[in-house]
Each structure stands twice: as C-alpha cells, then as structure tokens.
Design a protein around this motif. Sequence first.
Motif, PDB file in Angstrom:
ATOM      1  N   PRO A 173      -2.868  19.419  36.739  1.00 46.36           N
ATOM      2  CA  PRO A 173      -1.593  19.658  36.607  1.00 46.36           C
ATOM      3  C   PRO A 173      -0.904  19.341  37.943  1.00 46.36           C
ATOM      4  CG  PRO A 173      -2.753  21.817  37.077  1.00 46.36           C
ATOM      5  CD  PRO A 173      -3.675  20.681  36.986  1.00 46.36           C
ATOM      6  N   GLN A 178       4.576  22.805  33.683  1.00 47.16           N
ATOM      7  CA  GLN A 178       4.764  24.122  33.054  1.00 47.16           C
ATOM      8  C   GLN A 178       3.521  24.326  31.887  1.00 47.16           C
ATOM      9  OE1 GLN A 178       6.412  26.958  33.934  1.00 47.16           O
ATOM     10  NE2 GLN A 178       6.509  25.747  35.955  1.00 47.16           N
ATOM     11  N   VAL A 181      -3.140  23.567  30.761  1.00 45.23           N
ATOM     12  CA  VAL A 181      -4.125  22.865  31.463  1.00 45.23           C
ATOM     13  C   VAL A 181      -5.557  23.290  30.938  1.00 45.23           C
ATOM     14  CG1 VAL A 181      -5.234  22.825  33.704  1.00 45.23           C
ATOM     15  CG2 VAL A 181      -2.733  23.351  33.486  1.00 45.23           C
ATOM     16  N   GLY A 182      -6.358  22.211  30.593  1.00 46.63           N
ATOM     17  CA  GLY A 182      -7.635  22.520  30.012  1.00 46.63           C
ATOM     18  C   GLY A 182      -7.882  21.158  29.014  1.00 46.63           C
ATOM     19  N   VAL A 183      -9.104  21.233  28.256  1.00 45.85           N
ATOM     20  CA  VAL A 183      -9.438  20.149  27.460  1.00 45.85           C
ATOM     21  C   VAL A 183      -8.588  20.392  26.178  1.00 45.85           C
ATOM     22  CG1 VAL A 183     -11.849  19.923  28.349  1.00 45.85           C
ATOM     23  CG2 VAL A 183     -11.591  21.569  26.705  1.00 45.85           C
ATOM     24  N   HIS A 211     -17.257  16.146  21.382  1.00 45.91           N
ATOM     25  CA  HIS A 211     -16.869  17.565  21.721  1.00 45.91           C
ATOM     26  C   HIS A 211     -15.760  18.101  20.820  1.00 45.91           C
ATOM     27  CE1 HIS A 211     -16.206  21.143  24.347  1.00 45.91           C
ATOM     28  NE2 HIS A 211     -14.694  20.665  24.230  1.00 45.91           N
TER      29      HIS A 211
ATOM     30  N   GLU B  51       1.699  31.944  27.364  1.00 41.14           N
ATOM     31  CA  GLU B  51       0.773  31.357  27.992  1.00 41.14           C
ATOM     32  C   GLU B  51       0.598  31.895  29.396  1.00 41.14           C
ATOM     33  OE1 GLU B  51      -1.005  27.260  27.568  1.00 41.14           O
ATOM     34  OE2 GLU B  51       0.804  27.861  26.511  1.00 41.14           O
ATOM     35  N   LEU B  66      -4.600  25.867  40.254  1.00 42.35           N
ATOM     36  CA  LEU B  66      -4.352  26.369  38.634  1.00 42.35           C
ATOM     37  C   LEU B  66      -5.670  25.622  38.076  1.00 42.35           C
ATOM     38  CD1 LEU B  66      -1.427  25.925  36.450  1.00 42.35           C
ATOM     39  CD2 LEU B  66      -3.713  26.118  35.489  1.00 42.35           C
ATOM     40  N   GLU B  68      -6.855  26.548  34.625  1.00 47.29           N
ATOM     41  CA  GLU B  68      -6.745  26.432  33.040  1.00 47.29           C
ATOM     42  C   GLU B  68      -5.644  27.259  32.619  1.00 47.29           C
ATOM     43  OE1 GLU B  68     -10.441  27.793  31.461  1.00 47.29           O
ATOM     44  OE2 GLU B  68     -10.135  26.775  29.717  1.00 47.29           O
ATOM     45  N   THR B  69      -5.121  27.028  31.728  1.00 56.05           N
ATOM     46  CA  THR B  69      -4.388  27.857  30.921  1.00 56.05           C
ATOM     47  C   THR B  69      -4.883  28.434  29.500  1.00 56.05           C
ATOM     48  OG1 THR B  69      -3.296  26.112  29.776  1.00 56.05           O
ATOM     49  CG2 THR B  69      -2.295  26.966  31.892  1.00 56.05           C
ATOM     50  N   ALA B  72      -1.876  31.518  22.775  1.00 60.35           N
ATOM     51  CA  ALA B  72      -1.893  32.311  21.644  1.00 60.35           C
ATOM     52  C   ALA B  72      -3.220  32.186  20.925  1.00 60.35           C
ATOM     53  CB  ALA B  72      -0.839  31.834  20.680  1.00 60.35           C
ATOM     54  N   GLN B  74      -6.371  33.237  22.311  1.00 64.73           N
ATOM     55  CA  GLN B  74      -7.515  33.115  22.987  1.00 64.73           C
ATOM     56  C   GLN B  74      -7.424  34.736  23.574  1.00 64.73           C
ATOM     57  OE1 GLN B  74      -6.083  29.415  25.158  1.00 64.73           O
ATOM     58  NE2 GLN B  74      -7.975  28.825  24.293  1.00 64.73           N
ATOM     59  N   VAL B  94       2.780  32.308  32.483  1.00 67.17           N
ATOM     60  CA  VAL B  94       3.741  31.284  32.718  1.00 67.17           C
ATOM     61  C   VAL B  94       4.883  31.427  31.951  1.00 67.17           C
ATOM     62  CG1 VAL B  94       3.675  28.586  32.432  1.00 67.17           C
ATOM     63  CG2 VAL B  94       1.663  29.744  32.995  1.00 67.17           C
ATOM     64  N   GLN B 134     -18.738  24.828  28.203  1.00 67.82           N
ATOM     65  CA  GLN B 134     -18.765  23.289  27.626  1.00 67.82           C
ATOM     66  C   GLN B 134     -17.352  22.711  28.032  1.00 67.82           C
ATOM     67  OE1 GLN B 134     -21.426  22.456  26.681  1.00 67.82           O
ATOM     68  NE2 GLN B 134     -20.599  20.447  25.961  1.00 67.82           N
ATOM     69  N   ALA B 135     -16.114  23.357  27.839  1.00 65.81           N
ATOM     70  CA  ALA B 135     -14.863  22.489  28.403  1.00 65.81           C
ATOM     71  C   ALA B 135     -15.102  22.305  29.892  1.00 65.81           C
ATOM     72  CB  ALA B 135     -13.807  23.640  27.843  1.00 65.81           C
TER      73      ALA B 135
END
Lengths: 272, 152
Positions: A173, A178, A181-183, A211, B51, B66, B68-69, B72, B74, B94, B134-135
């Motif tokens: 990011p 806003q 963030v992630g795969v 994946h 989030e 930051l 990772e975010t 809903a 998770q 967030v 894995q991610a």
Amino acid sequence: MSTVTPPLPYRVAETRTETADTRSLELVPAGRELPPFAPGQYAMIYAFGVGEVPISVSALHGPYGGLVHTVRAVGAVSTALHDLRPGDTVGLRGPFGTGWDLDAAVGQDVLVIAGGIGLAPLRPVVHAVLDRPDAYGRLGILVGTRTPGDLIYQEDVERWRGRAEVGVTVDRPGPGWQGPVGVVTTLLDAFALRSDRTHALVCGPEVMMRHTARALMGRGLAAQRVQVSLERNMRCATGHCGHCQLGPLLVCRDGPVVGYDRVERLLAVREL
Amino acid sequence: MTELPPPLDLLPLVQRERLLAVGLDVSFPAGTRLFDEGGEADRFWLLRSGEVALDICVPGRQPEALIETLGAGQLLGWSWICPPYRWHLGARTVTPVEATEFPATDVLALCAADPELGYALMRRFIEVVAGRLQATRIRLLDLYAPHGSGPP
Ligand SMILES: Cc1cc2nc3c(=O)[nH]c(=O)nc-3n(C[C@H](O)[C@H](O)[C@H](O)COP(=O)(O)OP(=O)(O)OC[C@H]3O[C@@H](n4cnc5c(N)ncnc54)[C@H](O)[C@@H]3O)c2cc1C
C-alpha cells in the motif's frame, strides 16, 4: 488445418496510459480486417523491425470500433508496442486460441479473478456479462496488484463497483491507500461463493493462478468450474512450432484458456 | 443466532452454540487501535463487517508499516493460542467494524472442558494460519513485479 498467414496492417487509432509501464492501444484495420475476436483470445502483434508477441484482446470494440490491446513493457517487443503513437502501424494476426467459456457460465455466478496485467484478457468478460445482466447471476471481480498505482483500468473498475461485487487488493500500500492489503485470494472471504453455481475465470502469473485455483477448490468449487489463461512463450500461434508445449497441450492452440481440471497436474511439474 | 461466517461455520452446531455463548458483539469506529504489537493477546475476533489493518512498528517509519488487512468473514488474532501470548502485530480499524469478540480465557476453558470443540477449533485456526502463511510466501515472490518470479 490452420497455417501461418502474413500479418495484416493495423493502425494505432488511440493510446491510453494505464500505469507507469502499461498502455492500451486501439487498433483499426488499415485495409483488410481480421475475423472477430472473442474474450480470452489473443493476437500476434508485430512491431515492425523488432518482433512479434502474443497479446490478448482487452476490449472487443474501442471508441473507434477497433480492437483494444493492453501492453506491459517488459522486453524489446512489448516496449516497442508500448511506445507506439497514434497513426503508427503494426502487423496483426489472429484471432488465436481458446476464449473464456462464457456459455458454461450462463445462468450462473461469474467470478473474475485477476492479478496484475491479468485483468486485460478478463475485461472483455466483464463487458460481456454487464451487457447481458439477465443471462448471468452475480458478477464478482477480484483484482490483486502490486501497488495502488499498478491497477490498470482504474476508471472502469470504479464504474464496475456499482454493478458488480468488486474487490481490489494490493501487495504494497502507498500513503493514502484505504483498501485491502494482501493476496487476491483474501478477497474471497467477502464474496459469498456459491460453489454449485459459480464459474471462476482466473488470469495472472502462473503461481497466482495455482494458488487461487486451490483456494477456490478449498471452498468447494470443482476444478471444472475454474478456467485459467496460461501464458507460455509462444511463437507460431498455430500449433506448429511446439514452442509453447505443456505436456499434451500446445498452449497457443489448445489454450490459452483451459479448464483447471485439465492442467492442474501439468502446472505443478518442473520443466515440462 | 448460530450463523457464523467462515471459517467458524464448519464447527458442529452444538459447539458453535457453545462458542457463541462466550462471544460478545462489539463495534468500533474507524481508526480504533485494537491492539499493539507486544501487548497481551487475550482475545480474538470474528469480523462481521468492516476492515482491520495489521501493522508493525519500523523505526523511523510513521505511521506503522501496514502488513495486511482483514475483512468480513475473517478471524483476527491467533497469538492467544501459543506462548508467549503477545500480539505479533498491531491492529487498527480502517473502517467502522462489527465483530464478535471472544475472550481467550473463556475459549480456552471451553476447549479444556470439551476436547472435541477444542480439536475442531484448533483445526479451523490451523487452516487460517496456514492460509496466511501461504499468502505471505506468495507475496514474497513479488509476482507482479517485472520478472516477478525471478530473473529471466
Ligand atoms: C496468450 C498470451 C497472451 C498475452 N497477453 C498479454 C497482454 O494482454 N498484455 C501483455 O502485456 N502481455 C501479454 N502476454 C505476454 C507477452 O506476450 C510477453 O510479455 C511478450 O511476449 C514479451 O516479449 P518481449 O520481446 O517484450 O520481451 P522478452 O525479451 O521476450 O522477455 C522479457 C521478459 O518477459 C518474460 N516473458 C516473455 N514472454 C513471457 C510470457 N508469455 N509470459 C511471462 N513472461 C514472459 C521473459 O522471460 C523475460 O523475462 C501474453 C502472452 C501470451 C502467451
């Protein structure tokens, strides 16, 4: 049997800068026209004096009625194409390859999952589904990119938000971002996947597709309901030269779009 | 209410009910600091909407980096499961967030009293942690960079 035909001259009608290294080109025939393309198919585009590379169609009809291709500059030929200006000419062959099987998805939810430039071959799918909303169920569009600035088609993506379930996530990011963030697979948690009535169409780097396919299967989607678009180096585009062989498949002819059930095991094999 | 978003929806119904009985419905406005790296990890949340950003302090870098975010459906927080029971990362909302909050002592007591529930819950958490591992590995490849999977 298909044969290698000489490229037809096409003129660049318009260019559009998508990101720092990616540009879209709208190409109109300078004489004879190629047969119509389907979403997921690709053209061999010849940059005169430099070389020829496969590039997917990223819109079937641009503002000038031409074919739109989106090119990321990664090497000699793609950089030459990226740097073209309106009025320049290229050579075009096509359409080649299998397209996305949208017929299989009629009456069902369509889930488009893209990584990076992988959104290019999927954009015509989004157009097709939005053009016929009654023919399909829900439309999900999940996109992963490196940084917010690497997202192609930003205006389109904003427009789609009103008509589809759209998620965009980034690996890195920047200030002001806003969003998630992630795969890209992390976006699946917010998409209520109906595994018995969804078709997923996936395009991105091969590791990302494997994946993603596994994440979808982990949520109960059968491999036959997952289509991926393979990107192997190819040369002739007509199944002759063997450059793009993947086990029993010639990606240029039997692909690029294939059911994941057909390639799951082939993709995990080294140096096939 | 026994409805649970994934990943807890797969718990058997009886166990789901027992777990939910110790959960509290909570909501936080945007910008709420939920926990800081190194703090006592004494709870976890199932996010229902909104989030949350996970972050880590890097000297000289403001705000925190930051990582990772989460959103809903998770699970937020697994540091309560294993020593030293300290948060590995920090977390901040967030957007406005609605969640079910589970106190670790209550959940661990439930698991001790009902090993079947404990086993099912730990399996769910392993799945979550494995997914994140894995991610993370995939992000290490920086796949979308030019020549992302390595030099040509
Ligand atoms: C069916 C198909 C559709 C494609 N659609 C698009 C598209 O819509 N937009 C787009 O920008 N690109 C697309 N590509 C990729 C594009 O063809 C390559 O980027 C291009 O061939 C690179 O040629 P070059 O001379 O610029 O670079 P080269 O000098 O040949 O290569 C530069 C770098 O890119 C890598 N590379 C080359 N070809 C590929 C490939 N096929 N896949 C992954 N890495 C590659 C090389 O290993 C090298 O690291 C597609 C490829 C295929 C097979």
